[in-house]
Write a protein that holds these residues in place. Sequence first.
Motif, PDB file in Angstrom:
ATOM      1  N   ILE A 322       9.062  -0.411 -65.283  1.00 48.64           N
ATOM      2  CA  ILE A 322       8.763  -0.107 -66.685  1.00 48.64           C
ATOM      3  C   ILE A 322       7.306  -0.390 -67.011  1.00 48.64           C
ATOM      4  CG2 ILE A 322      11.114  -0.560 -67.476  1.00 48.64           C
ATOM      5  CD1 ILE A 322      10.032  -3.284 -68.509  1.00 48.64           C
ATOM      6  N   SER A 323       6.485  -0.609 -65.985  1.00 50.73           N
ATOM      7  CA  SER A 323       5.091  -0.936 -66.252  1.00 50.73           C
ATOM      8  C   SER A 323       4.389   0.187 -67.006  1.00 50.73           C
ATOM      9  CB  SER A 323       4.355  -1.236 -64.944  1.00 50.73           C
ATOM     10  OG  SER A 323       4.433  -0.138 -64.061  1.00 50.73           O
ATOM     11  N   SER A 324       4.867   1.433 -66.833  1.00 53.08           N
ATOM     12  CA  SER A 324       4.237   2.539 -67.551  1.00 53.08           C
ATOM     13  C   SER A 324       4.608   2.540 -69.025  1.00 53.08           C
ATOM     14  CB  SER A 324       4.652   3.871 -66.922  1.00 53.08           C
ATOM     15  OG  SER A 324       6.060   4.038 -66.982  1.00 53.08           O
ATOM     16  N   PHE A 325       5.714   1.838 -69.379  1.00 52.11           N
ATOM     17  CA  PHE A 325       6.101   1.759 -70.778  1.00 52.11           C
ATOM     18  C   PHE A 325       5.170   0.833 -71.553  1.00 52.11           C
ATOM     19  CE2 PHE A 325       9.806   3.482 -68.918  1.00 52.11           C
ATOM     20  CZ  PHE A 325      10.553   4.094 -69.907  1.00 52.11           C
ATOM     21  N   GLY A 326       4.660  -0.176 -70.909  1.00 53.25           N
ATOM     22  CA  GLY A 326       3.814  -1.137 -71.591  1.00 53.25           C
ATOM     23  C   GLY A 326       3.743  -2.427 -70.828  1.00 53.25           C
ATOM     24  N   PRO A 327       2.724  -3.243 -71.077  1.00 49.65           N
ATOM     25  CA  PRO A 327       2.511  -4.426 -70.262  1.00 49.65           C
ATOM     26  C   PRO A 327       3.336  -5.634 -70.660  1.00 49.65           C
ATOM     27  CG  PRO A 327       0.756  -4.181 -71.861  1.00 49.65           C
ATOM     28  CD  PRO A 327       1.637  -2.984 -72.021  1.00 49.65           C
ATOM     29  N   VAL A 328       4.041  -5.595 -71.785  1.00 47.74           N
ATOM     30  CA  VAL A 328       4.695  -6.799 -72.268  1.00 47.74           C
ATOM     31  C   VAL A 328       6.171  -6.526 -72.526  1.00 47.74           C
ATOM     32  CG1 VAL A 328       4.751  -8.558 -74.072  1.00 47.74           C
ATOM     33  CG2 VAL A 328       2.564  -7.567 -73.365  1.00 47.74           C
ATOM     34  N   VAL A 329       7.057  -7.317 -71.932  1.00 46.80           N
ATOM     35  CA  VAL A 329       8.477  -7.233 -72.241  1.00 46.80           C
ATOM     36  C   VAL A 329       8.769  -8.122 -73.430  1.00 46.80           C
ATOM     37  CG1 VAL A 329      10.787  -7.856 -71.467  1.00 46.80           C
ATOM     38  CG2 VAL A 329       9.252  -6.645 -69.941  1.00 46.80           C
ATOM     39  N   LEU A 330       9.240  -7.519 -74.519  1.00 49.28           N
ATOM     40  CA  LEU A 330       9.585  -8.297 -75.698  1.00 49.28           C
ATOM     41  C   LEU A 330      11.044  -8.736 -75.676  1.00 49.28           C
ATOM     42  CD1 LEU A 330       7.782  -6.131 -78.387  1.00 49.28           C
ATOM     43  CD2 LEU A 330       6.951  -8.177 -77.258  1.00 49.28           C
ATOM     44  N   PHE A 331      11.884  -7.942 -75.022  1.00 48.79           N
ATOM     45  CA  PHE A 331      13.308  -8.245 -75.034  1.00 48.79           C
ATOM     46  C   PHE A 331      13.967  -7.524 -73.873  1.00 48.79           C
ATOM     47  CE2 PHE A 331      17.392  -6.247 -76.161  1.00 48.79           C
ATOM     48  CZ  PHE A 331      18.191  -7.357 -76.261  1.00 48.79           C
ATOM     49  N   LEU A 332      14.923  -8.167 -73.254  1.00 48.89           N
ATOM     50  CA  LEU A 332      15.790  -7.498 -72.293  1.00 48.89           C
ATOM     51  C   LEU A 332      17.190  -8.010 -72.519  1.00 48.89           C
ATOM     52  CD1 LEU A 332      15.252  -6.325 -68.781  1.00 48.89           C
ATOM     53  CD2 LEU A 332      17.293  -7.625 -69.273  1.00 48.89           C
ATOM     54  N   GLY A 333      18.113  -7.117 -72.851  1.00 54.95           N
ATOM     55  CA  GLY A 333      19.463  -7.535 -73.155  1.00 54.95           C
ATOM     56  C   GLY A 333      20.489  -6.831 -72.303  1.00 54.95           C
ATOM     57  N   PHE A 334      21.352  -7.586 -71.633  1.00 48.93           N
ATOM     58  CA  PHE A 334      22.459  -7.028 -70.877  1.00 48.93           C
ATOM     59  C   PHE A 334      23.705  -7.044 -71.755  1.00 48.93           C
ATOM     60  CE2 PHE A 334      19.630  -8.834 -67.682  1.00 48.93           C
ATOM     61  CZ  PHE A 334      19.502  -7.777 -66.805  1.00 48.93           C
ATOM     62  N   HIS A 335      24.501  -6.005 -71.627  1.00 53.30           N
ATOM     63  CA  HIS A 335      25.742  -5.982 -72.387  1.00 53.30           C
ATOM     64  C   HIS A 335      26.674  -7.061 -71.839  1.00 53.30           C
ATOM     65  CE1 HIS A 335      29.514  -4.180 -74.088  1.00 53.30           C
ATOM     66  NE2 HIS A 335      28.684  -4.090 -75.108  1.00 53.30           N
ATOM     67  N   GLU A 336      27.277  -7.841 -72.735  1.00 55.23           N
ATOM     68  CA  GLU A 336      28.030  -9.020 -72.318  1.00 55.23           C
ATOM     69  C   GLU A 336      29.227  -8.671 -71.440  1.00 55.23           C
ATOM     70  OE1 GLU A 336      28.964 -11.551 -75.565  1.00 55.23           O
ATOM     71  OE2 GLU A 336      26.936 -11.549 -76.366  1.00 55.23           O
ATOM     72  N   ARG A 337      29.854  -7.534 -71.675  1.00 57.38           N
ATOM     73  CA  ARG A 337      31.050  -7.186 -70.910  1.00 57.38           C
ATOM     74  C   ARG A 337      30.757  -6.232 -69.755  1.00 57.38           C
ATOM     75  NH1 ARG A 337      35.590  -6.537 -75.766  1.00 57.38           N
ATOM     76  NH2 ARG A 337      35.126  -8.543 -76.755  1.00 57.38           N
ATOM     77  N   ASN A 338      29.544  -5.698 -69.728  1.00 61.17           N
ATOM     78  CA  ASN A 338      29.176  -4.779 -68.649  1.00 61.17           C
ATOM     79  C   ASN A 338      27.680  -4.899 -68.382  1.00 61.17           C
ATOM     80  OD1 ASN A 338      28.888  -2.751 -66.792  1.00 61.17           O
ATOM     81  ND2 ASN A 338      29.116  -1.084 -68.279  1.00 61.17           N
ATOM     82  N   PRO A 339      27.273  -5.816 -67.495  1.00 62.60           N
ATOM     83  CA  PRO A 339      25.841  -6.013 -67.250  1.00 62.60           C
ATOM     84  C   PRO A 339      25.126  -4.789 -66.692  1.00 62.60           C
ATOM     85  CG  PRO A 339      27.117  -7.869 -66.429  1.00 62.60           C
ATOM     86  CD  PRO A 339      28.089  -6.798 -66.781  1.00 62.60           C
ATOM     87  N   ALA A 340      25.883  -3.755 -66.262  1.00 57.22           N
ATOM     88  CA  ALA A 340      25.219  -2.534 -65.814  1.00 57.22           C
ATOM     89  C   ALA A 340      24.548  -1.807 -66.974  1.00 57.22           C
ATOM     90  CB  ALA A 340      26.210  -1.604 -65.125  1.00 57.22           C
ATOM     91  N   THR A 341      24.958  -2.122 -68.194  1.00 58.03           N
ATOM     92  CA  THR A 341      24.317  -1.554 -69.381  1.00 58.03           C
ATOM     93  C   THR A 341      23.318  -2.561 -69.916  1.00 58.03           C
ATOM     94  OG1 THR A 341      26.251  -0.244 -69.959  1.00 58.03           O
ATOM     95  CG2 THR A 341      24.691  -0.724 -71.719  1.00 58.03           C
ATOM     96  N   ALA A 342      22.092  -2.135 -70.062  1.00 56.05           N
ATOM     97  CA  ALA A 342      21.041  -3.043 -70.510  1.00 56.05           C
ATOM     98  C   ALA A 342      20.013  -2.268 -71.318  1.00 56.05           C
ATOM     99  CB  ALA A 342      20.364  -3.726 -69.326  1.00 56.05           C
ATOM    100  N   TYR A 343      19.345  -2.996 -72.191  1.00 59.03           N
ATOM    101  CA  TYR A 343      18.227  -2.453 -72.948  1.00 59.03           C
ATOM    102  C   TYR A 343      16.977  -3.252 -72.605  1.00 59.03           C
ATOM    103  CZ  TYR A 343      21.478   0.033 -76.061  1.00 59.03           C
ATOM    104  OH  TYR A 343      22.431   0.865 -76.579  1.00 59.03           O
TER     105      TYR A 343
END
Length: 867
Positions: A322-343
Motif C-alpha cells: 500500500i506504499s503507493s496509497f500513502g506513506p502513513v498508516v492511520l488505521f488497520l482493522g480486521f473484521h473480528e469474526r473473519n480476519p480475511a476481511t480488513a480495512y
Amino acid sequence: MGEAIAVDSSGNAYIAGETFSDNFPATPNAFQPFRRGDIDAFVTKLNPTGSGLIYSTYLGGDVVNDPNTCFSIGIASQNRAFDIAVDSFGNAYVTGSTNTSNFPTTVNAIKTGNDGDCCSSGTIDPDTFHCTDAFVAKLDRSGSRLIYSTYLGGRGDDVGNSIAIDPAGNAYVTGNTEARDFPTVNALQPASGGRLDAFVAKLNQEGSALLYSTYFGGISIESGNAITVNPSGNAYITGAIYSTELPATPGALQPINSSAIAFKSTDGGSRWFQSHKGLPGNINVAALAVDPSNSSRVYAGASLGIFISEDGGNSWSLQRDISSFGPVVLFLGFHERNPATAYVMTDLDFFFPAISKTTDGGLTWNAGGGEINSPNGIARNIRSVKVDPTDASILYAATDVGFVKSTNSGGSWSLIGKGLPGRFGNVLAIDPMSSSTLYAESRNILFKSANGGKRWQETGLGETPVQSVTFDPRTPSTVYATGVGIFKSTDSGETWQTIENNLPFALVGRLLIDPANPSIIYTSSFKSTDGGRNWQAIAIAPLAIDPNNMATLYGGGSSGSDAFVAKLNAAGSAFNFFTYLGGGFSDSGTAIALGAAGHVYVTGMTSSRDFPVKNGFQPDLPEFGFVAKLNPSGTDAIYSSYLGGASIAVDDAGSAYLVGRAFDNFPTKNALQPAFGGIVDVFVAKISEIPPVGPPPQILSVTPSSGPTTGQTEVIISGANFVAGADVSIGGLPARNVEVISASTIRAITEFHNVVEPVKVAVINPDGQSSLLIDGYTYLATPQIDSVFIDGERLKVSGRGFDKNAVIVIDGKEQKTENNLLGPTSSLTLKKKKITRKIKPGQSVTVQVRNSNGLLSQPFIYMRPVN
C-alpha cells in the motif's frame, strides 16, 4: 555537567559541558567570564596535575529570536557543549548546540545567526520551542580569544555531537539535523533523506568555509554520535541508524539493519523472541490478528502494507503493497469474526486519508470509498475507526468532520453525532454482542448509543479523557475504559469503578483481554492476572492473542536502530566502507577510535540478545553495551563482545579502554572496586587481545556454492589451517553443526536467510584469526505455494518466490506454464486446458512449483471441488 574531555601533548586536560550556575569558576582572562543564557556551555583547561585552572570560560548567548513566536516550556536560552578536541598548539575546538540568536561568532563565520524558527515535540498538544543550530568554536590556548566561531545548520533542530581535528587544523563535525536546508558542499548525500539525518562536515583551518558537508540518512531517523579522523583526512563516524534502505558497501561486515519489529511469546508474555523474518526494517507494525480457524496464519498491518505469516509468525511475506496509497498508516482493522476481511486507511498526501478493503486476506484490494467525505466536508484527521462485528460493510469513524457511519464499505458516509457536545472525539467502540450499541468520547465525556449512533447519552463515567474502550469477551456488559487510569463498568456503562493502582504511567492506552480468562489483561508492556488490580512488566506490548492458544501472544512496534560504522574518503564524497552493526533490538554507537594499524574500535549501547558476538569475552548481558574492533576495511570484526559504554580510547599496543555505566552484576577482574556501590556505578575496563597461536585460516571454496534461503544445506568448506573449535558464519549468520574434519575441511549446515543474494563465508579459529570468502555462497529463492484453484478452464497456482521461468509440476510431471509475475505474490497458469480437464471433480492431485534453479516447493494437495 561535563560532557567531554581531551588532553594535549603536555598533559593538560580540556573539559567541555554546560552549566546553570552563575558562580561557575571562570578565570579572569576568560573569553566570557559570566553566564549569559539560562544554560551556558563552558570550556575549562586544567594543568597536568589537576591542581589548577589554566583557564575556564562560559560560552553562550542569551537572546532568542522573537520570543512571542514560539511558546517554549521550561528553559528558554540554551547553549550546550557536547564534545571537545585539541590541536598540537593547545587550541581547543568545541561543538554543541544553541537556540540563541547572539551566540558569539567571529567575522569570518560560515553562518552568523540562528534562523529563529520554531520546533515542536509530540503529536497531541505538542510543546513548541526555539530550534537549535549546531555551533563550532575554536579557542586559543589561553582561553581568552575565539579564533573562530560559527553557527552550523538550517531551519529545524541541528546538533553537533562530536568533533575531531586533523594535523592541518581542519575540523570534522558530526551530529544530526532536521533541516531540509542544511548547508551541503561536495556532498556524498546533498539532500535530506528523512525525518532526522546525520550530518558530517569538514571546516577549514579558519572556520570560514566548509570543505565538504553532507547529509547521511534514509527515510527514517539517523544520528551521527561520534567522529575521529586519521592523518590522511579520512573521517570515521559511528551512531544510530533506523533506516534499512541505505546500502552497505560491498563486503561490509553487516550488510543490513537487523532490528526487530515483530515479536512472539508462547508463555503469556514472560519471554519474547523475534518474529520478523521477511518484514522490512523501516516499517511500523500497527495491527496483528490471528486467523481463528488456523493459528498458523497471522496477519500484520504495517506502514507499507499487509503482511501474512503462514507459520505462526516465523516468517512473513507482503500480501498487499500500500506504499503507493500513502506513506502513513492511520488505521488497520480486521473484521473480528473473519480476519480475511480488513480495512486499511492511509494518508494520501498528509491531508486526506483514504480507505482500501480486502475480503480475501489481502490477495486483492479495492479502494472502497477513498476519502471520508461527510456532509460536513472531507475528513483530514481521524482518531478512531471501527468495523461492525456482524456486517463488515458497516464502518464507524471519529473524524474532524464529525462522527460518521458508512453502510457500503466506505463508499459514502453519514453523520451520527446527534446529541454529542463536539464533533471530534478520540474513541469509538462497538458492543460485540449488540452491534447497534456504540460508545464514543467527545470533549472528555464517554457517551453511549443504543441505536447505531442515531442518539447518544452520557455514561456514568464522568468527565475524564478516554483513550480506549474494551469489552469483556465473555460478558460484554463488563466494559473497560482507559485514560488517566483504568475504569471498569459491570452494567454496560451505567456505573464505573477505578481498578488500576500501580501502573507507572499517567495515561493508559488500549487493553487486550484474554478471551479464555478475562482476569488476564494486557496494556502497554504490562500484564495483570487479577482483573487489573496488580500489574507486572512483560517487556513487549501485545497486539494479538491466539484464540486457540491463549499463552501465545504477538507484539509489534516501530523498527529499532542498529549502530553503524563508516569511513569517508578524504574528499567526503564517498564511503570507503559503511556497515551496519547490531542485532534485533536497538543498538547505537556512542564512541569511535583508531588503532595504530588502522583498526577501528567502536563502543555503544545495545538491547539486542542477538548482537553479533565474535571472540566475545562477555558473551551475554546486552545491558552492558557492546565493543567491537573492526579490520581496516570494515569487512570483518577482530572481536565483538558485550561490554561497552560511553567512550573508548586505544593505546599504541592496540589495547582498548572503556568507560560507561555498570550495574550490580557487572563482571570485574583485577578490580580497584570489585563490589557494586549504588544504583548505577561507573566502570573502567581494559581489553587486550589473545595473541594468535598459529597461522590464520584460509578458505578456498564452498561446495555446494548455493542453496535455498530456508537453509538446511550441508556445505563443505575447503582450505587450510582450520583448527578444532573453529566457528563458521554464512551471510553473517552462525552455521549449524560445524565439524572440523581436518585442517583443510569443515562441514557445516546453512541457516535460514531472508534475502536472496550472494553472501560472505567466514571461518574463525579459536585464537580469533579468521578468513573471509566474499560472495562465497549464494542464497536462492525457494518457491512456496499459497493456493491452487481452477479459473475458468485452466488451473492456476498462487504463491511466492516464483522466478520468471518457474513451472507447475502435477503429480511429479512438469507442465507447460504461463508465468504471470505480480511482484511479491506470483501466479502461474497451466497453458493446456486439457490438463485441467483431466482433473475430475472430487479428484486430488499433488501440485508443486519448480524454479529454474531447480528448487522445488513443498507439495500442495489440491482437490477439485465437486460443485
